[in-house]
Scaffold this motif. Structure first.
Motif, short mmCIF file in Angstrom:
data_model
loop_
_atom_site.label_atom_id
_atom_site.label_comp_id
_atom_site.label_asym_id
_atom_site.label_seq_id
_atom_site.Cartn_x
_atom_site.Cartn_y
_atom_site.Cartn_z
N PRO A 24 23.81 32.87 63.74
CA PRO A 24 22.24 32.29 64.04
C PRO A 24 21.49 34.40 63.35
O PRO A 24 22.23 35.21 63.97
N ASN A 25 20.60 33.94 62.26
CA ASN A 25 19.83 35.11 62.11
C ASN A 25 20.90 36.11 61.40
O ASN A 25 20.74 37.49 61.80
N SER A 26 21.45 35.56 59.93
CA SER A 26 22.98 36.62 59.57
C SER A 26 22.92 36.42 58.54
O SER A 26 22.15 35.34 58.05
N LEU A 27 23.62 37.76 57.84
CA LEU A 27 23.18 37.45 55.91
C LEU A 27 24.44 37.68 55.56
O LEU A 27 25.62 38.59 56.61
N ALA A 28 25.04 37.48 54.62
CA ALA A 28 26.29 37.70 53.74
C ALA A 28 26.92 38.64 52.70
O ALA A 28 25.58 37.67 51.73
N VAL A 29 26.87 38.71 52.36
CA VAL A 29 27.23 39.93 51.12
C VAL A 29 28.49 39.50 50.33
O VAL A 29 29.72 39.73 51.31
N PHE A 30 28.36 39.19 49.53
CA PHE A 30 29.99 39.29 47.99
C PHE A 30 29.47 39.80 46.72
O PHE A 30 28.34 39.67 46.38
N ASN A 31 30.67 40.55 46.34
CA ASN A 31 30.47 41.01 45.01
C ASN A 31 31.50 40.51 44.40
O ASN A 31 32.40 40.33 44.88
N SER A 32 31.07 41.54 43.22
CA SER A 32 32.26 40.88 41.87
C SER A 32 33.18 42.04 42.16
O SER A 32 32.70 42.87 43.07
N ASN A 33 34.07 41.64 41.01
CA ASN A 33 35.34 42.42 41.38
C ASN A 33 34.53 43.69 40.22
O ASN A 33 34.25 44.10 39.37
N ASP A 34 35.62 45.09 39.84
CA ASP A 34 35.62 46.00 38.73
C ASP A 34 36.07 45.71 38.54
O ASP A 34 37.09 45.03 38.14
N ILE A 35 35.32 46.44 36.76
CA ILE A 35 36.55 47.39 35.64
C ILE A 35 37.70 47.68 35.60
O ILE A 35 36.78 48.80 35.60
N TYR A 36 39.12 47.73 35.93
CA TYR A 36 39.82 48.49 36.51
C TYR A 36 40.00 49.13 34.94
O TYR A 36 40.21 48.82 34.57
N PRO A 37 40.08 50.59 35.02
CA PRO A 37 40.11 51.07 34.37
C PRO A 37 42.03 51.67 33.56
O PRO A 37 42.65 51.32 34.64
N ILE A 38 42.42 51.52 32.34
CA ILE A 38 44.16 52.11 32.29
C ILE A 38 43.84 53.33 31.83
O ILE A 38 44.48 54.67 32.82
N SER A 39 42.99 53.55 30.64
CA SER A 39 43.50 55.32 30.48
C SER A 39 42.60 55.83 29.11
O SER A 39 41.86 54.74 28.39
N ASP A 41 39.19 55.00 27.04
CA ASP A 41 38.05 54.58 27.33
C ASP A 41 38.74 52.85 27.58
O ASP A 41 37.61 52.17 27.15
N SER A 42 39.70 52.60 27.92
CA SER A 42 40.30 51.09 28.08
C SER A 42 40.83 50.63 29.34
O SER A 42 41.06 51.92 30.06
N THR A 43 40.19 49.27 29.42
CA THR A 43 40.58 49.01 30.88
C THR A 43 41.15 47.22 30.89
O THR A 43 41.30 47.44 29.29
N LEU A 44 41.92 46.59 31.95
CA LEU A 44 42.29 45.62 31.67
C LEU A 44 41.28 44.39 31.90
O LEU A 44 40.18 44.59 31.97
N PRO A 45 41.18 43.52 31.47
CA PRO A 45 40.40 42.34 31.05
C PRO A 45 39.30 42.31 32.30
O PRO A 45 40.77 42.29 33.50
N PHE A 46 38.62 41.79 32.03
CA PHE A 46 37.23 41.26 33.92
C PHE A 46 38.27 40.16 33.95
O PHE A 46 38.38 39.14 33.69
N GLN A 47 38.46 40.33 36.01
CA GLN A 47 38.25 38.75 36.47
C GLN A 47 37.81 38.88 37.74
O GLN A 47 37.44 39.93 38.28
N GLN A 48 37.02 37.99 37.37
CA GLN A 48 35.79 37.76 39.22
C GLN A 48 36.37 37.21 40.54
O GLN A 48 38.15 37.27 40.30
N HIS A 49 35.79 38.45 41.12
CA HIS A 49 36.44 37.82 42.47
C HIS A 49 35.86 36.23 42.82
O HIS A 49 35.35 35.88 42.48
N ARG A 50 37.18 36.15 43.39
CA ARG A 50 37.04 35.22 43.13
C ARG A 50 36.31 34.02 44.39
O ARG A 50 35.57 32.86 44.13
N ASP A 51 35.83 34.99 45.71
CA ASP A 51 34.94 34.51 46.59
C ASP A 51 33.69 34.75 46.04
O ASP A 51 32.34 33.78 46.39
#
Length: 430
Positions: A24-39, A41-51
């Protein structure tokens, strides 16, 4: 996204189920994933946090979901915070979610831009007693990096130290492990794409082909059918490479007379499939290969029958071990003395089958599920026994994905993917 839009009823239902488990009277928070850097200006393809995807359908970076079922202000009982989109972002990065599109995807009416997050969070945090934080408690989890979720949790606990803290993960472990019919349809679609890839490969393989060429055939078929690609790093292991359980180099030539173990699966809309097939490079099993292949297939069929409501994961694996022991005795790989003198903590059959036979599957290939609790209808499990014989230069694993039913044997989502030795040979030689 390449995939067709998912019915928002799925996410509305998931949020309703999660909210029903909150204090009762509680709150829940969920965040997306980061876009992870390689080197650079390169990054890994984005993968959403499954939750956050499971609860909202939002599939982009810099997104936050807040659930506050008892909030005095009705419009703040479900909130999405999104990165504000504009014409410049649309030109350089492509279209992002508008507030209208976010509602269409998620069914959430209240959408704010991220710049308003701290102000809105202050208002609603003064109205709740408990905040649910989202931690990764999967039994295979081994994370060294600090995630976006971690950073947000640290900020929240520092900013609001007087609140009680609860964990989202035990709720999600139970909710995500039992699949909604829409989820089962999505997993079935991923399995159907895997079938397309496998049938393509059966007509492609011949002596001299490279493992990476086989991998390329799969990825071609997956992407052309609206998948992002593999649900996990593929294993294409010819000859003795099959005896390395997580072989992923996929850089060797496939030679006449060898077998190829292929552990691959397409993803679709973030849902996984997970298939293993073992095929003869030359299109024909020799007598010994066929005998071991059929033994593995028999174990798989018997193991599948045991995946019913009420089964305990640990006890299931003990029973599968007994079936495998019988087959290994028949193949001459074990003798009665090996079994009589075995270490109960590491039974004799483990020399040839070192891994478990089944794991939960869904949004993650090794999906959420509490292994100490009985199996339930609409859970999805893999079934993947194997026999690995380095001394004979080959290993065989067979794997399907099945849905536990209220009554009777599980439904095999891969029932149309060839698996019998005769059928494999017929297709490869047609």
């Amino acid at each position: 996204m390449k995939y067709s839009q998912i019915n928002s009823k799925l996410f509305i239902n998931n949020r309703k189920n999660f909210a029903s488990k909150m204090k009762p009277n509680s709150l829940a928070v969920f965040n997306s994933n980061d876009i992870y850097p390689i080197s650079a200006d390169s990054t890994l393809p984005f993968q959403q946090h499954r939750d956050i995807f499971f609860l909202s359908g939002v599939d982009q970076e810099e997104s936050i979901l807040v659930l506050f079922p008892d909030c005095p202000k009705e419009k703040h009982r479900e909130i999405l915070f999104l990165r504000e989109t504009n014409e410049h972002i649309a030109v350089w990065e492509g279209e992002k979610l508008t507030k209208e599109k976010a509602f269409e995807v998620s069914g959430i009416k209240t959408v704010y831009w991220l710049q308003d997050m701290e102000k809105i969070m202050f208002e609603i945090m003064t109205q709740c007693d408990t905040v649910y934080i989202n931690t990764n408690e999967h039994y295979r989890s081994n994370v060294d990096v600090e995630t976006r979720e971690d950073r947000f949790t640290n900020w929240l606990k520092e900013k609001y130290p007087a609140h009680s803290v609860a964990k989202s993960n035990p709720i999600l472990q139970r909710l995500r492990s039992v699949k909604n019919p829409i989820e089962i349809e999505l997993i079935q679609h991923a399995c159907n794409l895997t079938e397309k890839g496998f049938r393509r490969v059966l007509s492609f393989v011949k002596p001299g082909v490279m493992e990476y060429e086989i991998e390329a055939e799969y990825i071609h078929e997956f992407i052309r059918n609206r998948s992002k690609g593999f649900a996990y790093t593929p294993i294409v292991a010819s000859g003795n490479n099959a005896n390395v359980l997580h072989y992923i180099e996929n850089n060797q030539q496939c030679n006449a007379g060898e077998l190829i173990l292929m552990d691959v699966g397409a993803e679709y809309a973030n849902y996984s499939s997970d298939m293993t097939r073992t095929i003869p490079v030359s299109g024909k099993f020799n007598e010994r290969q066929r005998a071991v292949y059929n033994a593995v297939n028999r174990v798989k069929k018997e193991a599948t029958k045991m995946l019913v409501p009420g089964t305990l994961w640990e006890e299931y694996h003990i029973e599968v071990g007994k079936i495998m022991t019988s087959e290994l005795l028949g193949l001459g790989l074990l003798d009665k003395a090996d079994v009589q003198n075995e270490n109960p903590e590491w039974p004799a059959y483990k020399k040839y089958l070192m891994h478990g036979t089944s794991h939960h599957m869904g949004l993650d290939t090794h999906d959420y599920g509490i292994l100490t609790e009985p199996m339930q209808a609409n859970m999805v499990f893999t079934v993947e026994p194997g026999i690995y014989i380095p001394d004979e230069g080959f290993g065989i694993r067979l794997e399907d994905d099945v849905v536990i039913q209220e009554k009777g044997e599980p439904f095999n989502l891969m029932k149309n993917i060839p698996i019998e030795a005769d059928e494999i040979e017929d297709i490869m030689n047609s």
